[in-house]
Scaffold this active site. Structure first.
Site, PDB file in Angstrom:
ATOM      1  N   GLU A   1       0.906  -1.200   0.064  1.00 50.21           N
ATOM      2  CA  GLU A   1       0.111   0.042   0.025  1.00 50.21           C
ATOM      3  C   GLU A   1       0.895   1.260   0.012  1.00 50.21           C
ATOM      4  OE1 GLU A   1      -3.790  -0.708   2.526  1.00 50.21           O
ATOM      5  OE2 GLU A   1      -2.494   0.633   3.707  1.00 50.21           O
TER       6      GLU A   1
ATOM      7  N   GLY B   1       2.425   4.999  -0.660  1.00 46.67           N
ATOM      8  CA  GLY B   1       1.705   6.341  -1.182  1.00 46.67           C
ATOM      9  C   GLY B   1       2.983   7.019  -1.732  1.00 46.67           C
TER      10      GLY B   1
ATOM     11  N   TYR C   1       7.989  17.674  10.558  1.00 48.60           N
ATOM     12  CA  TYR C   1       8.925  16.652  10.993  1.00 48.60           C
ATOM     13  C   TYR C   1      10.550  17.141  10.961  1.00 48.60           C
ATOM     14  CZ  TYR C   1       4.749  14.699   9.083  1.00 48.60           C
ATOM     15  OH  TYR C   1       3.307  14.234   8.458  1.00 48.60           O
TER      16      TYR C   1
ATOM     17  N   CYS D   1       4.255  33.795   9.267  1.00 51.94           N
ATOM     18  CA  CYS D   1       4.395  34.724  10.247  1.00 51.94           C
ATOM     19  C   CYS D   1       4.882  33.727  11.493  1.00 51.94           C
ATOM     20  CB  CYS D   1       3.218  35.314  10.699  1.00 51.94           C
ATOM     21  SG  CYS D   1       3.408  36.752  11.718  1.00 51.94           S
ATOM     22  N   GLU D   2       5.619  32.965  11.315  1.00 51.94           N
ATOM     23  CA  GLU D   2       6.325  32.159  12.306  1.00 51.94           C
ATOM     24  C   GLU D   2       7.922  31.986  12.165  1.00 51.94           C
ATOM     25  OE1 GLU D   2       4.427  28.819  13.805  1.00 51.94           O
ATOM     26  OE2 GLU D   2       2.411  29.392  12.974  1.00 51.94           O
TER      27      GLU D   2
HETATM   28  N1  LLP Z   1      -1.089   2.737   4.602  1.00 50.75           N
HETATM   29  C1  LLP Z   1      -1.664   3.366   5.186  1.00 50.75           C
HETATM   30  C2  LLP Z   1      -2.608   2.787   6.175  1.00 50.75           C
HETATM   31  C3  LLP Z   1      -1.242   4.409   5.777  1.00 50.75           C
HETATM   32  O1  LLP Z   1      -1.590   5.234   6.766  1.00 50.75           O
HETATM   33  C4  LLP Z   1      -0.141   5.410   4.995  1.00 50.75           C
HETATM   34  C5  LLP Z   1       0.469   6.487   5.345  1.00 50.75           C
HETATM   35  C6  LLP Z   1       0.320   4.564   3.702  1.00 50.75           C
HETATM   36  C7  LLP Z   1      -0.300   3.377   3.539  1.00 50.75           C
HETATM   37  C8  LLP Z   1       1.209   5.001   2.841  1.00 50.75           C
HETATM   38  O2  LLP Z   1       2.451   5.169   3.487  1.00 50.75           O
HETATM   39  P1  LLP Z   1       3.860   5.707   2.643  1.00 50.75           P
HETATM   40  O3  LLP Z   1       3.946   4.540   1.563  1.00 50.75           O
HETATM   41  O4  LLP Z   1       3.541   6.904   2.056  1.00 50.75           O
HETATM   42  O5  LLP Z   1       4.689   5.811   3.611  1.00 50.75           O
HETATM   43  N2  LLP Z   1       2.691  13.053   6.224  1.00 50.75           N
HETATM   44  C9  LLP Z   1       3.965  12.224   6.339  1.00 50.75           C
HETATM   45  C10 LLP Z   1       3.645  10.601   6.021  1.00 50.75           C
HETATM   46  C11 LLP Z   1       2.275  10.214   6.656  1.00 50.75           C
HETATM   47  C12 LLP Z   1       1.948   8.816   6.103  1.00 50.75           C
HETATM   48  C13 LLP Z   1       0.715   8.407   6.661  1.00 50.75           C
HETATM   49  N3  LLP Z   1       0.233   7.194   6.272  1.00 50.75           N
HETATM   50  C14 LLP Z   1       5.190  12.873   5.640  1.00 50.75           C
HETATM   51  O6  LLP Z   1       5.117  13.518   4.978  1.00 50.75           O
HETATM   52  O7  LLP Z   1       6.213  11.959   5.681  1.00 50.75           O
END
Ligand code: LLP
Length: 415
Positions: free
Chosen positions: A271, A273, A314, A343-344
């Site tokens: 899965e 992203g 992060y 403004c931070e």
């Molecule tokens: N599956 C589930 C249930 C998830 O919660 C996530 C990401 C993924 C798959 C995909 O993960 P990936 O392959 O993208 O690592 N905003 C953060 C990342 C938050 C990820 C949230 N969940 C950042 O910018 O690093």
């Protein structure tokens, strides 16, 4: 220093100055060739067994990019009703959507059920709620394999310190609740966290999940989650990409063992992203002021923490290339802190970074902005979110999201 945008011909000959003039600054720019090649890499990950890649759309939910993911044959996971709605709009049929929510309302679950979307419940409470809504139906559960990993503690989603998923010691109670509502648990899933370059924690979580799978009857699918990393330091430190080839071999070996231990072949899924779009997107911005404070040089741009949140949230690193008079420059390296216009004091994209000399009106190109970039942008300080454009396969430029207008910003308050 390498130049990623030159090596990849990222802008297909378009002058970044013209892009900003036409579509406004800042600007998210995606390259379709890189998008498709990354999606294909993900899709073909496992060939020995029935396997599916669910693109985790929270990383980038632009409609045009979702349509490309659909064309490339990926399925998707969704986290909310809004994500399901957008996937349906992008042409994904319900059987290609996997709903993986956390702490959702009855209404949201009902929406998924009414649309025939397979849903995973990640607590016993939510399973019970689902059972009341759709007794006798099929569903999945999200399990905690006990191992977490990620680039920051805020994105580690398994192990002891997390709100997500059902733990091993809760399985008996979970089965009781499932029986009470005659629910058929046909799939299990996990997601241990986001961004690993070292696959070992992921692989040990795979083993753990397989052990947990033995507690279930014959499952239709087992989904191991996402997290494949992207080399955010590729220009500054020549960081190597995630080694899919060696990962694939190790992963496949574990799947061999799984099939042997389970005595059947389920559909396996992952899965991802970030990997799908991260390197296929950059963020262009304009330097509006250069100044010094206590000997420190600041380059003040229009890329605020509302446009790219990751560095502030992060402390994430994004490589930056500097474009002077339309071309990438590497001249006169010096320490520069690149900031936004919010403004931070924490509104910083790069703190004391060695970068080529930056002067006012230069363009900064922030790399690896295609995932969790626009997706996490906001209108903080009443700033407009930028446009998104796609450099298409034929080298054209297509607007895939227009820039906010002030009317957009104020609309919901016109009450
Ligand atoms: N599956 C589930 C249930 C998830 O919660 C996530 C990401 C993924 C798959 C995909 O993960 P990936 O392959 O993208 O690592 N905003 C953060 C990342 C938050 C990820 C949230 N969940 C950042 O910018 O690093």
């Amino acid at each position: 220093m390498r130049s990623y945008i030159e090596e990849t011909g990222f802008f297909a000959g378009h002058d970044p100055r013209d892009l900003l003039k036409t579509y406004g600054s800042p600007l998210y720019v995606y390259n379709e060739k890189i998008v498709r090649s990354n999606l294909r890499r993900l899709k073909g990950l496992i060939t020995k067994y029935p396997y599916r890649t669910n693109y985790s759309m929270k990383a980038n939910s632009n409609l045009a990019l979702l349509r490309i993911a659909r064309e490339e044959g990926l399925n998707c996971d969704a986290m909310s009703e809004g994500e399901i709605r957008l996937l349906l709009k992008a042409g994904f049929t319900p059987d290609r959507i996997f709903f993986v929510p956390n702490n959702v309302s009855e209404e949201e679950l009902k929406f998924a059920v009414a649309n025939g979307v397979m849903t995973s419940l990640d607590s016993i409470d939510q399973l019970e709620r689902y059972g009341r809504i759709a007794p006798g139906s099929k569903c999945a559960v999200r399990l905690n394999p006990g191992v977490g990993a990620g680039h920051h503690k805020k994105v580690v989603t398994a192990g002891k310190n997390t709100k997500f998923a059902i733990t091993d010691d809760q399985l008996d109670e979970m089965f009781r609740v499932a029986d009470r509502y005659d629910l058929k648990i046909v799939g299990i899933n996990q997601h241990i966290g986001s961004l690993f370059m070292d696959p070992e924690p992921f692989l040990s979580a795979v083993s753990n999940l397989i052990q947990m799978a033995k507690r279930f009857g014959k499952l239709d699918f087992i989904d191991f989650g996402g997290g494949y990393g992207v080399p955010y330091h590729k220009v500054s430190e020549d960081e190597k990409p995630f080694d899919f080839d060696s990962f694939e071999k190790k992963f496949e070996k574990l799947l061999d063992e799984a099939v042997e231990e389970l005595g059947y072949v389920p559909l396996f899924k992952t899965e991802p992203g970030r990997f799908a779009f991260c390197e296929a997107g950059v963020l262009l911005g304009t330097v509006h002021a250069v100044k010094y404070n206590a000997g420190k040089k600041y380059a003040g741009t229009d890329i605020g923490m509302n446009i790219l949140t990751r560095p502030t949230l992060y402390g994430s690193w994004h490589d930056i290339e500097v474009i002077h008079d339309g071309t990438v420059t590497t001249d006169d390296p010096q320490q520069i802190t690149v900031t936004g216009n919010i403004c931070e004091s924490g509104d910083i994209i790069a703190d004391s970074r060695t970068l080529p000399k930056i002067v006012t009106d230069d363009i900064v190109c922030v790399l690896d902005a295609g995932a969790y970039g626009y997706a996490m942008a906001s209108n903080y300080n009443q700033r407009l979110r930028p446009a998104e454009v796609l450099i298409t396969l034929d080298g054209g430029v297509k607007v895939i999201r227009r820039r906010d207008t002030y009317e957009d910003l104020f609309r919901n308050m016109d009450v």
